[in-house]
Design a protein around this motif. Structure first.
Motif, PDB file in Angstrom:
ATOM      1  N   GLN A  86       0.827  -1.206   0.000  1.00 22.74           N
ATOM      2  CA  GLN A  86       0.000   0.000   0.000  1.00 22.74           C
ATOM      3  C   GLN A  86       0.863   1.258   0.000  1.00 22.74           C
ATOM      4  O   GLN A  86       0.601   2.218  -0.734  1.00 22.74           O
ATOM      5  N   LEU A  87       1.921   1.263   0.801  1.00 23.32           N
ATOM      6  CA  LEU A  87       2.825   2.405   0.845  1.00 23.32           C
ATOM      7  C   LEU A  87       3.521   2.588  -0.498  1.00 23.32           C
ATOM      8  O   LEU A  87       3.675   3.722  -0.990  1.00 23.32           O
ATOM      9  N   GLY A  88       3.938   1.483  -1.123  1.00 21.75           N
ATOM     10  CA  GLY A  88       4.581   1.581  -2.425  1.00 21.75           C
ATOM     11  C   GLY A  88       3.646   2.137  -3.482  1.00 21.75           C
ATOM     12  O   GLY A  88       4.071   2.913  -4.352  1.00 21.75           O
ATOM     13  N   ALA A  89       2.375   1.759  -3.409  1.00 25.53           N
ATOM     14  CA  ALA A  89       1.402   2.287  -4.381  1.00 25.53           C
ATOM     15  C   ALA A  89       1.245   3.793  -4.234  1.00 25.53           C
ATOM     16  O   ALA A  89       1.167   4.529  -5.229  1.00 25.53           O
ATOM     17  N   ILE A  90       1.197   4.289  -2.995  1.00 22.58           N
ATOM     18  CA  ILE A  90       1.065   5.736  -2.775  1.00 22.58           C
ATOM     19  C   ILE A  90       2.301   6.469  -3.268  1.00 22.58           C
ATOM     20  O   ILE A  90       2.218   7.517  -3.928  1.00 22.58           O
ATOM     21  N   LEU A  91       3.485   5.927  -2.969  1.00 21.09           N
ATOM     22  CA  LEU A  91       4.725   6.572  -3.408  1.00 21.09           C
ATOM     23  C   LEU A  91       4.823   6.616  -4.937  1.00 21.09           C
ATOM     24  O   LEU A  91       5.174   7.651  -5.520  1.00 21.09           O
ATOM     25  N   SER A  92       4.511   5.499  -5.588  1.00 20.75           N
ATOM     26  CA  SER A  92       4.620   5.456  -7.044  1.00 20.75           C
ATOM     27  C   SER A  92       3.608   6.358  -7.722  1.00 20.75           C
ATOM     28  O   SER A  92       3.833   6.816  -8.849  1.00 20.75           O
ATOM     29  N   GLU A  93       2.501   6.645  -7.058  1.00 18.26           N
ATOM     30  CA  GLU A  93       1.484   7.508  -7.649  1.00 18.26           C
ATOM     31  C   GLU A  93       1.863   8.976  -7.565  1.00 18.26           C
ATOM     32  O   GLU A  93       1.478   9.770  -8.429  1.00 18.26           O
ATOM     33  N   ILE A  94       2.638   9.368  -6.544  1.00 17.65           N
ATOM     34  CA  ILE A  94       2.928  10.787  -6.310  1.00 17.65           C
ATOM     35  C   ILE A  94       4.342  11.161  -6.733  1.00 17.65           C
ATOM     36  O   ILE A  94       4.558  12.210  -7.355  1.00 17.65           O
ATOM     37  N   LEU A  95       5.337  10.325  -6.425  1.00 20.21           N
ATOM     38  CA  LEU A  95       6.733  10.653  -6.706  1.00 20.21           C
ATOM     39  C   LEU A  95       7.220   9.917  -7.950  1.00 20.21           C
ATOM     40  O   LEU A  95       6.665   8.881  -8.345  1.00 20.21           O
ATOM     41  N   PRO A 127      -3.027   6.714   5.349  1.00 13.64           N
ATOM     42  CA  PRO A 127      -3.071   6.762   3.877  1.00 13.64           C
ATOM     43  C   PRO A 127      -3.297   8.166   3.319  1.00 13.64           C
ATOM     44  O   PRO A 127      -2.643   8.569   2.359  1.00 13.64           O
ATOM     45  N   SER A 128      -4.216   8.932   3.918  1.00 10.04           N
ATOM     46  CA  SER A 128      -4.495  10.277   3.395  1.00 10.04           C
ATOM     47  C   SER A 128      -3.389  11.261   3.754  1.00 10.04           C
ATOM     48  O   SER A 128      -2.946  12.059   2.915  1.00 10.04           O
ATOM     49  N   THR A 129      -2.914  11.229   5.015  1.00  4.42           N
ATOM     50  CA  THR A 129      -1.849  12.156   5.422  1.00  4.42           C
ATOM     51  C   THR A 129      -0.531  11.820   4.732  1.00  4.42           C
ATOM     52  O   THR A 129       0.274  12.716   4.461  1.00  4.42           O
ATOM     53  N   MET A 130      -0.309  10.543   4.398  1.00  5.21           N
ATOM     54  CA  MET A 130       0.909  10.168   3.670  1.00  5.21           C
ATOM     55  C   MET A 130       0.907  10.807   2.288  1.00  5.21           C
ATOM     56  O   MET A 130       1.934  11.328   1.821  1.00  5.21           O
ATOM     57  N   ALA A 131      -0.235  10.792   1.654  1.00  2.14           N
ATOM     58  CA  ALA A 131      -0.334  11.425   0.336  1.00  2.14           C
ATOM     59  C   ALA A 131      -0.081  12.925   0.427  1.00  2.14           C
ATOM     60  O   ALA A 131       0.591  13.508  -0.434  1.00  2.14           O
ATOM     61  N   ALA A 132      -0.596  13.577   1.486  1.00  2.00           N
ATOM     62  CA  ALA A 132      -0.366  15.010   1.651  1.00  2.00           C
ATOM     63  C   ALA A 132       1.114  15.308   1.888  1.00  2.00           C
ATOM     64  O   ALA A 132       1.670  16.259   1.325  1.00  2.00           O
ATOM     65  N   MET A 133       1.777  14.492   2.720  1.00  2.00           N
ATOM     66  CA  MET A 133       3.212  14.684   2.968  1.00  2.00           C
ATOM     67  C   MET A 133       4.018  14.540   1.675  1.00  2.00           C
ATOM     68  O   MET A 133       4.906  15.351   1.372  1.00  2.00           O
ATOM     69  N   LEU A 134       3.708  13.505   0.908  1.00  2.00           N
ATOM     70  CA  LEU A 134       4.453  13.281  -0.327  1.00  2.00           C
ATOM     71  C   LEU A 134       4.207  14.394  -1.334  1.00  2.00           C
ATOM     72  O   LEU A 134       5.111  14.761  -2.097  1.00  2.00           O
ATOM     73  N   SER A 135       3.010  14.956  -1.349  1.00  2.00           N
ATOM     74  CA  SER A 135       2.741  16.089  -2.244  1.00  2.00           C
ATOM     75  C   SER A 135       3.591  17.290  -1.861  1.00  2.00           C
ATOM     76  O   SER A 135       4.130  17.988  -2.734  1.00  2.00           O
ATOM     77  N   SER A 136       3.749  17.538  -0.546  1.00  3.56           N
ATOM     78  CA  SER A 136       4.614  18.641  -0.098  1.00  3.56           C
ATOM     79  C   SER A 136       6.063  18.383  -0.485  1.00  3.56           C
ATOM     80  O   SER A 136       6.783  19.296  -0.937  1.00  3.56           O
ATOM     81  N   ILE A 137       6.505  17.124  -0.324  1.00 10.21           N
ATOM     82  CA  ILE A 137       7.878  16.786  -0.705  1.00 10.21           C
ATOM     83  C   ILE A 137       8.078  16.958  -2.211  1.00 10.21           C
ATOM     84  O   ILE A 137       9.139  17.428  -2.665  1.00 10.21           O
TER      85      ILE A 137
END
Length: 374
Positions: free
Chosen positions: A147-156, A282-292
């Protein structure tokens, strides 16, 4: 009517007898009495005949009425039987249609129920399989990592993070993901991100909440808090090592419910102050990665800005050289213009003078040729 005539005749006879009795003697009275008796007898016989005729007529009427009533009754019975048969047929048809429709509806409902039971059995098996999966600690970790890998690959972008890397030099502890943060001098600093999913502790906490027992809820809450603190300490000790990494790491909780429970118990501030661990769902991780990601864009803009300044400096140098060459070219153009003016003025006049003499010579030769022909 005949009875009335008989009565009138009898009254008339009695009236005559009375009159004769008053006028006649005893012998005549006896004769009259005999006559009256005979008349009465005749009247009685007449009445008897009339009554007998009337009785026969009444019997005939009664028989006729009974026959007609019997016929009417028979026709009514036959008609009622036909009506009953028709009603029975209609009722039977309606009943059959409704029963057939009801049976078809019942069959459809039963099929839907059987289908739903089959789906429920499939879901139950799937839930059982999922429960078996979640009962395995390693499998839970893999699900959280996916799940974490899916979020990372979608944003970064793929070059902006690394999977399964030892962020501490010389360590065998491999973190699931680490974000690559470039420094100003080109060096890379890693930001560790690790997923944790204490499903057994969280499930025990949810069961305690469903039971409504305060003691069980408090005990399960303490166990969940201790488990999250233990996981955070493990991440800090294994993966955080400045300057190779940032002085903090991110612990990813795969479910929003688990993250909400951690937030409600004030673990975010405690983890940040004690272990320098940031919690993320899951939602806050996406927000953090968007800031990064915005930070990566800023770094790219700064890098491109330096390149632009270098290009502008080179352009400025070349423009200075171009100005000197342009001045030299202008001088040469002025000199050429002066020479061109001199050429056009002096030499043109000399050429025109020579041409004029040539034209004069040609005209004289032409005239001499004419005279010779004459």
């Amino acid at each position: 009517m005949e009875i009335l005539l008989c009565i009138l005749s009898a009254v008339t006879i009695v009236f005559l007898i009375i009159l004769l009795t008053r006028r006649s003697g005893t012998s005549e009275t006896a004769q009259l009495s005999a006559a009256v008796t005979a008349a009465q007898k005749a009247i009685g016989e007449m009445q008897s005949d009339q009554l007998a005729a009337m009785n026969r007529r009444v019997e005939d009427l009664k028989t006729q009425l009974e026959r007609q009533l019997t016929e009417i009754r028979r026709e009514n019975n036959a008609q009622l039987e036909r009506m009953q048969k028709t009603v029975d047929e209609k009722l039977q048809e309606t009943l059959d249609a409704r029963i057939s429709k009801s049976f078809s509806i019942v069959n459809e409902r039963l099929e839907q129920v059987y289908k739903g039971l089959g789906e429920m059995q499939t879901i139950a098996r799937s839930v059982g399989d999922l429960k078996k999966v979640f009962s395995n600690v390693k499998t839970r970790g893999i699900l959280g990592e996916m799940q974490l890998g899916a979020i990372l690959s979608e944003i970064l972008a793929p070059e902006q993070y690394t999977e399964n890397i030892a962020t501490v030099p010389g360590s065998r502890n491999v973190v699931e993901f680490a974000i690559r943060l470039p420094d100003s001098d080109g060096a890379i600093t890693y930001m560790p991100i690790d997923s944790k999913f204490p499903a057994d502790t969280y499930s025990a906490f949810l069961e305690a909440q469903e039971s409504g027992d305060k003691q069980k809820i408090d005990a399960a809450s303490r166990l969940l808090r201790q488990r999250i603190l233990s996981e955070a300490r493990d991440i800090h000790e294994k993966y955080v090592s400045p300057p190779y990494t940032t002085d903090f790491a991110i612990m990813f909780l795969p479910t929003e419910g688990l993250y909400a429970e951690a937030v409600n118990r004030g673990l975010i501030e405690e983890l940040q102050s004690t272990y320098k661990i940031m919690l993320a769902g899951p939602s806050t991780m996406a927000a953090m990665l968007s800031s990064i990601r915005m930070g990566f864009k800023t770094i790219a803009i700064e890098k491109r800005s330096a390149e632009v300044w270098e290009i502008l400096g080179a352009v400025k140098t070349e423009f200075g050289k171009f100005s000197a060459i342009l001045d030299a070219t202008r001088k040469r153009l002025n000199q050429a213009n002066d020479e061109l003016d001199k050429l056009v003025g002096v030499r043109t006049r000399a050429i025109v003078k020579k041409l004029s003499s040539v034209e004069q010579l040609d005209s004289d030769n032409y005239q001499n040729d004419i005279f010779e022909e004459d």
